[in-house]
Design a protein around this motif. Structure first.
Motif, PDB file in Angstrom:
ATOM      1  N   LEU A   1      78.855  64.179  22.795  1.00 32.83           N
ATOM      2  CA  LEU A   1      79.976  63.528  23.468  1.00 32.83           C
ATOM      3  C   LEU A   1      79.976  63.837  24.961  1.00 32.83           C
ATOM      4  N   ILE A   2      79.811  65.107  25.312  1.00 30.44           N
ATOM      5  CA  ILE A   2      79.878  65.501  26.718  1.00 30.44           C
ATOM      6  C   ILE A   2      78.691  64.943  27.498  1.00 30.44           C
ATOM      7  N   ILE A   3      77.493  65.033  26.930  1.00 32.16           N
ATOM      8  CA  ILE A   3      76.316  64.511  27.618  1.00 32.16           C
ATOM      9  C   ILE A   3      76.419  62.994  27.766  1.00 32.16           C
ATOM     10  N   ALA A   4      76.951  62.299  26.757  1.00 31.08           N
ATOM     11  CA  ALA A   4      77.115  60.847  26.847  1.00 31.08           C
ATOM     12  C   ALA A   4      78.038  60.479  28.012  1.00 31.08           C
ATOM     13  N   PHE A   5      79.165  61.192  28.114  1.00 30.52           N
ATOM     14  CA  PHE A   5      80.076  60.946  29.236  1.00 30.52           C
ATOM     15  C   PHE A   5      79.409  61.264  30.570  1.00 30.52           C
ATOM     16  N   SER A   6      78.603  62.331  30.602  1.00 30.40           N
ATOM     17  CA  SER A   6      77.947  62.716  31.843  1.00 30.40           C
ATOM     18  C   SER A   6      76.999  61.625  32.336  1.00 30.40           C
ATOM     19  N   ILE A   7      76.160  61.140  31.435  1.00 27.07           N
ATOM     20  CA  ILE A   7      75.211  60.098  31.818  1.00 27.07           C
ATOM     21  C   ILE A   7      75.952  58.812  32.163  1.00 27.07           C
ATOM     22  N   LEU A   8      77.064  58.583  31.491  1.00 21.35           N
ATOM     23  CA  LEU A   8      77.901  57.432  31.831  1.00 21.35           C
ATOM     24  C   LEU A   8      78.327  57.505  33.298  1.00 21.35           C
ATOM     25  N   GLY A   9      78.458  58.735  33.804  1.00 17.33           N
ATOM     26  CA  GLY A   9      78.835  58.912  35.195  1.00 17.33           C
ATOM     27  C   GLY A   9      77.889  58.234  36.163  1.00 17.33           C
ATOM     28  N   LEU A  10      76.595  58.178  35.839  1.00 18.03           N
ATOM     29  CA  LEU A  10      75.639  57.479  36.706  1.00 18.03           C
ATOM     30  C   LEU A  10      76.029  56.012  36.868  1.00 18.03           C
ATOM     31  N   GLY A  11      76.306  55.364  35.741  1.00 18.11           N
ATOM     32  CA  GLY A  11      76.709  53.957  35.797  1.00 18.11           C
ATOM     33  C   GLY A  11      78.029  53.775  36.520  1.00 18.11           C
ATOM     34  N   VAL A  12      78.974  54.689  36.278  1.00 16.33           N
ATOM     35  CA  VAL A  12      80.270  54.618  36.958  1.00 16.33           C
ATOM     36  C   VAL A  12      80.079  54.749  38.468  1.00 16.33           C
ATOM     37  N   GLY A  13      79.195  55.660  38.870  1.00 16.14           N
ATOM     38  CA  GLY A  13      78.916  55.837  40.292  1.00 16.14           C
ATOM     39  C   GLY A  13      78.307  54.600  40.921  1.00 16.14           C
ATOM     40  N   GLN A  14      77.377  53.976  40.213  1.00 11.38           N
ATOM     41  CA  GLN A  14      76.729  52.768  40.734  1.00 11.38           C
ATOM     42  C   GLN A  14      77.733  51.622  40.879  1.00 11.38           C
ATOM     43  N   ILE A  15      78.593  51.465  39.890  1.00 15.59           N
ATOM     44  CA  ILE A  15      79.604  50.403  39.949  1.00 15.59           C
ATOM     45  C   ILE A  15      80.664  50.731  41.010  1.00 15.59           C
ATOM     46  N   THR A  16      80.977  52.018  41.145  1.00 15.85           N
ATOM     47  CA  THR A  16      81.925  52.431  42.190  1.00 15.85           C
ATOM     48  C   THR A  16      81.402  52.051  43.573  1.00 15.85           C
ATOM     49  N   TYR A  17      80.106  52.271  43.783  1.00 14.35           N
ATOM     50  CA  TYR A  17      79.537  51.882  45.080  1.00 14.35           C
ATOM     51  C   TYR A  17      79.637  50.378  45.292  1.00 14.35           C
ATOM     52  N   ALA A  18      79.377  49.609  44.226  1.00 17.20           N
ATOM     53  CA  ALA A  18      79.448  48.156  44.351  1.00 17.20           C
ATOM     54  C   ALA A  18      80.844  47.704  44.769  1.00 17.20           C
ATOM     55  N   LYS A  19      81.869  48.350  44.286  1.00 15.57           N
ATOM     56  CA  LYS A  19      83.250  47.942  44.592  1.00 15.57           C
ATOM     57  C   LYS A  19      83.712  48.441  45.955  1.00 15.57           C
ATOM     58  N   TYR A  20      83.210  49.596  46.370  1.00  8.96           N
ATOM     59  CA  TYR A  20      83.713  50.204  47.606  1.00  8.96           C
ATOM     60  C   TYR A  20      82.580  50.505  48.585  1.00  8.96           C
ATOM     61  N   SER A  21      81.593  49.647  48.635  1.00  5.77           N
ATOM     62  CA  SER A  21      80.400  49.912  49.444  1.00  5.77           C
ATOM     63  C   SER A  21      80.713  50.063  50.922  1.00  5.77           C
ATOM     64  N   GLU A  22      81.626  49.248  51.443  1.00  4.03           N
ATOM     65  CA  GLU A  22      81.925  49.304  52.874  1.00  4.03           C
ATOM     66  C   GLU A  22      82.539  50.650  53.257  1.00  4.03           C
ATOM     67  N   LYS A  23      83.480  51.136  52.452  1.00  3.75           N
ATOM     68  CA  LYS A  23      84.104  52.423  52.737  1.00  3.75           C
ATOM     69  C   LYS A  23      83.099  53.560  52.597  1.00  3.75           C
ATOM     70  N   ILE A  24      82.251  53.470  51.583  1.00  2.00           N
ATOM     71  CA  ILE A  24      81.255  54.528  51.352  1.00  2.00           C
ATOM     72  C   ILE A  24      80.234  54.549  52.484  1.00  2.00           C
ATOM     73  N   ASP A  25      79.754  53.392  52.879  1.00  2.00           N
ATOM     74  CA  ASP A  25      78.768  53.329  53.960  1.00  2.00           C
ATOM     75  C   ASP A  25      79.342  53.870  55.268  1.00  2.00           C
ATOM     76  N   HIS A  26      80.655  53.717  55.450  1.00  2.00           N
ATOM     77  CA  HIS A  26      81.301  54.165  56.686  1.00  2.00           C
ATOM     78  C   HIS A  26      81.287  55.691  56.798  1.00  2.00           C
ATOM     79  N   SER A  27      81.341  56.383  55.655  1.00  2.00           N
ATOM     80  CA  SER A  27      81.294  57.855  55.655  1.00  2.00           C
ATOM     81  C   SER A  27      80.102  58.334  54.829  1.00  2.00           C
ATOM     82  N   LEU A  28      78.939  57.758  55.114  1.00  2.00           N
ATOM     83  CA  LEU A  28      77.748  57.977  54.290  1.00  2.00           C
ATOM     84  C   LEU A  28      77.314  59.441  54.255  1.00  2.00           C
ATOM     85  N   LEU A  29      77.436  60.138  55.373  1.00  2.00           N
ATOM     86  CA  LEU A  29      76.980  61.529  55.433  1.00  2.00           C
ATOM     87  C   LEU A  29      77.658  62.385  54.370  1.00  2.00           C
TER      88      LEU A  29
END
Length: 785
Positions: free
Chosen positions: A40-68
């Motif tokens: 269960l825990i490892i499944a949620f952890s790996i799910l985090g990769l997909g969540v991170g990728q989708i998060t970037y897609a939704k908020y790419s402009e804000k993320i790119d602005h503070s990329l460092l």
């Protein structure tokens, strides 16, 4: 970060660190928590990769602005997450508490989300090289999988995690140089100094991780017991898990030692030389070992050789040694067990000329030594420690399938026998179900089959004895009578040729029944009932177990209780995808300039991304399950298979870099080749050469299908890179990632219910649907050709 070389280096370091951290977390949680929480825990952890990728897609402009900041987040979050996980385990926050599990899941997932965000950013800004980036991603993951075994076998777990953090810091340095931030002159030297100091601090980082305050852990319960003292003599981490040697001192001054793997299922350490000096203690120790009774009836010609699968602390070795076996071999899958015994108990494991202990998986070792042993002994070889790609099945499941039983019977001499010492009645029933089904497949009736079996019990650990050929009646009469005399007739008991005795009477309107033998087994032995009634009439799952669905310790009819929450997660992922698909992916928030054709393209690509991510995991799971049995060490086998599979994927992905035109046609062709090559490998090549497979040939077998499996998704990404819309690539990456998490859960559930062969066919069906979708898009000319 627009330089391709920079992006390639960062992707490689990110994915290598991710795999090392993922495998390290699985080892940590297997030690700290009950095994069924690890999936269960490892499944949620790996799910985090997909969540991170989708998060970037939704908020790419804000993320790119503070990329460092975002580039620094993976290393920072990994450090904080791991430190907090270690801390929480020591203050009583565990999976057994109401709020413990959500906290552990959250802490485990955050670093993967951060990595997914940086990963998606790189793919978006360098979409022209998407094939190369995806190939490097896979090759980096392959490197991390292979390196994790070496690292875990060489260093402590904390050191290995620090190495993963160091890789992320190195990626940060490369990113800082590429970004050319005004703080570059300060930050780069600072990070390099941190990496340098981490290298010098390796000894300080090699501290022991105490067992969590979790009552489900056997070792914790014993250490916390105030009635006797405990002292940890030594601990060792390896790719297999953590092994602890504990010394217990009792109020009367006596001392014992026990070993634990992942803080569960302890095994007492038995010293042959000490027992030889104290015959009273020898009698006491051996009398507590149920298998001694059966061994005492063997003649000298039946005691030439014995194989012990899972010798643990050495009780089986000592018993067979004092019972007069001429040559004793033992196969222990955990290398740390053997290393600790070599140091702390050499008299039992190494000092005797007629005792040889091998670091090997027991079943694999039996196959290599066919027809050699007068006795094969398995005494509760259960570690309660998660293994493999699914983190649900136990290593020991493969020791108790019908095919495993057939291997053991082949490993016996003509007069040889197998001795199973079990936990309880249900395990005996399940192994008998395996035996009766196997005998039926060989054309042996249930009446004749049960002449090859006898069972006795001390009320706690029943012993099941099996032979290739029927036992002699006179011998069974003698063993049966002695079993009653030794009070080994408690709970479950059965002997062939002996007539049933019982009592069925009514006293004061109360019916009393008592039978000497198990009534169901006795009636089956007489042919009164069909042998399959043994499991069909049971309220729990006692069905025969095969390698295709190797879950011996699953007693649930249907989906196991431990899989309920992971299954809900998988269903949530599928439901999330279906909802967004039928809504036209409005959550993507395409710009106003995005045409309907572009949205139709994305909708089709999203469906194919989900199917490709889902089918990828299903095929991988089946191939790993089939080939893992040919390798001698479960943890190393997993890493070798994962390395080979990912390497083949990476090489296939590199090939797509040469694809310029007719992408939809190439997607159809190579997806079709996945189906054809997989069918060829599984149904033609493997059956021909399976028995002769070495590790080298296993690698080649995996490279063939994995090469083609690595092609379709990067082709799809190249199609999506034609869109000017900035959100398409990260979304497709995220969809594929979350689909893989769902698939890993469904693969286990489906294999439990229907077998891994059905998982394989379902994966091929998914690829078939991709072909249909790609052909439809090509016909409608929606995709650029």
């Amino acid at each position: 970060m627009k330089g391709s070389a920079t992006n390639i280096a960062i992707i490689f370091l990110l994915t290598a660190a991710t795999i090392i951290f993922e495998i390290s977390l699985s080892r940590l949680f297997s030690y700290l928590l009950s095994f069924h929480f690890v999936l269960l825990i490892i499944a949620f952890s790996i799910l985090g990769l997909g969540v991170g990728q989708i998060t970037y897609a939704k908020y790419s402009e804000k993320i790119d602005h503070s990329l460092l900041w975002w580039i620094a987040l993976p290393s920072i979050s990994m450090f904080l997450s791991f430190a907090l996980l270690l801390g929480l385990s020591q203050i009583g926050v565990s999976s057994s508490t109401d709020f413990g599990l959500p906290i552990i899941i959250l802490l485990s997932t955050v670093p993967f989300i951060a990595i997914g965000i940086v990963y998606a950013h790189i793919f978006e800004v360098d979409k022209r090289n998407v094939s190369t980036l995806y190939a490097i991603d896979l090759i980096g993951a392959a490197t991390g999988a292979l390196a994790s075994v070496f690292l875990l076998n060489t260093f402590g777990l904390v050191q290995v995690v620090v190495i993963a953090i160091g890789l992320l810091l190195l990626a940060l340095v490369i990113g800082l140089i590429a970004v050319k931030n005004r703080f570059l002159k300060i930050l780069v030297p600072l990070v390099l100094v941190i990496i340098f100091l981490m290298g010098f601090a390796k000894d300080a980082l090699n501290f022991d991780i105490p067992v969590a305050k979790d009552p489900s852990k056997d070792m914790y319960r014993l250490i916390a017991n105030p009635s006797f003292k405990s002292e940890k003599l030594e601990s060792r981490w390896s790719a297999f898990g953590k092994t602890d040697l504990i010394k217990f001192t009792y109020p009367d001054g006596t001392v014992s030692k026990s070993m634990f793997i992942d803080a569960a299922a302890g095994t007492n350490v038995v010293n042959i030389d000490e027992l030889a000096k104290d015959t009273v203690e020898m009698g006491k120790v051996l009398s507590g070992f149920p298998g001694v009774f059966a061994l005492s009836f063997l003649s000298e010609k039946e005691k030439d050789s014995v194989l012990i699968i899972g010798p643990g602390g050495g009780i089986d070795i000592a018993a067979t040694y004092f019972m007069g076996f001429k040559y004793i071999e033992a196969a222990e899958v955990n290398p740390s067990f053997v290393a600790l015994m070599k140091k702390h108990n050499p008299s039992t494991f190494f000092d005797k000329e007629n005792i040889k202990v091998h670091v090997n998986e027991g079943r694999n070792f039996v196959v290599e030594n066919k027809g050699k042993y007068d006795a094969i002994m398995l005494t509760i070889p259960v570690t309660k420690s998660s293994r493999g790609t699914d983190f649900y099945g136990l290593t020991e499941n493969y020791l108790f399938t019908m095919e495993a039983l057939a291997d053991y019977l082949d490993g016996l001499t003509k007069e040889g026998a197998i001795y199973f010492t079990m936990h309880a009645r249900q395990e005996v029933y399940k192994m008998l179900a395996n035996f009766l089904e196997l005998q039926d497949q060989m054309g042996v009736s249930q009446i004749e089959a049960l002449k090859k079996v006898y069972i006795y019990s001390n009320g706690m650990n029943p012993v099941l004895v099996m032979k290739k050929h029927p036992f002699e009646q006179k011998m069974m009469e003698k063993v049966h009578a002695t079993a009653h005399y030794e009070e080994l007739d408690r709970d479950l008991i059965y002997f062939p040729y002996i007539q049933q005795e019982g009592l069925d009477t009514t006293v004061q309107n109360v019916n009393y029944k008592w039978y000497m033998f198990d009534d169901l087994l006795y009636d089956i032995s007489k042919g009164s009932y069909a042998y399959d009634k043994l499991w069909k009439a049971a309220s729990i799952n006692l069905s025969p177990v095969s390698d295709d669905s190797p879950y011996f310790f699953n007693y649930n009819n249907g989906i196991p209780d431990a899989m309920t929450t992971p299954l809900l997660l998988g269903l949530f992922i599928v439901g999330w995808f279906i909802f967004n698909h039928f809504k036209g992916w409005k959550s993507v928030s395409f710009s106003e300039n995005t045409t309907m054709d572009m949205q139709r393209k994305f909708k089709a690509w999203a469906l194919m991304s989900f199917l490709l991510g889902f089918s990828y995991i299903l095929i991988q799971g089946y191939l790993f399950q089939v080939l893992n049995l040919k390798l001698s060490n479960p943890s190393q086998s997993f890493s070798l298979l994962l390395f080979t599979f990912l390497l083949g994927n990476g090489v296939g992905s590199l090939l797509t870099g040469t694809f310029k035109k007719n992408l939809s046609r190439k997607l159809i062709i190579y997806t079709a080749l996945i189906i054809l090559v997989s069918l060829l490998t599984v149904y033609v090549l493997l059956p021909i050469w399976y028995k002769q497979l070495s590790e080298f040939w296993i690698a080649l077998f995996l490279l063939l299908p994995s090469f083609f499996i690595g092609i379709p998704f990067p082709v799809l990404l190249k199609m999506a890179s034609s869109l000017k819309e900035k959100k398409s690539i990260p979304y497709l990456l995220g969809i594929s990632s979350v689909a893989g998490v769902a698939a890993s859960i469904f693969a286990i559930v489906i294999s439990i219910l229907y077998g891994y062969r059905f998982v394989f066919l379902l994966g091929l069906f998914g690829y078939g649907v991709v072909i249909v979708l790609a052909n439809r898009l090509k016909t409608l000319k929606i995709v650029q050709s």
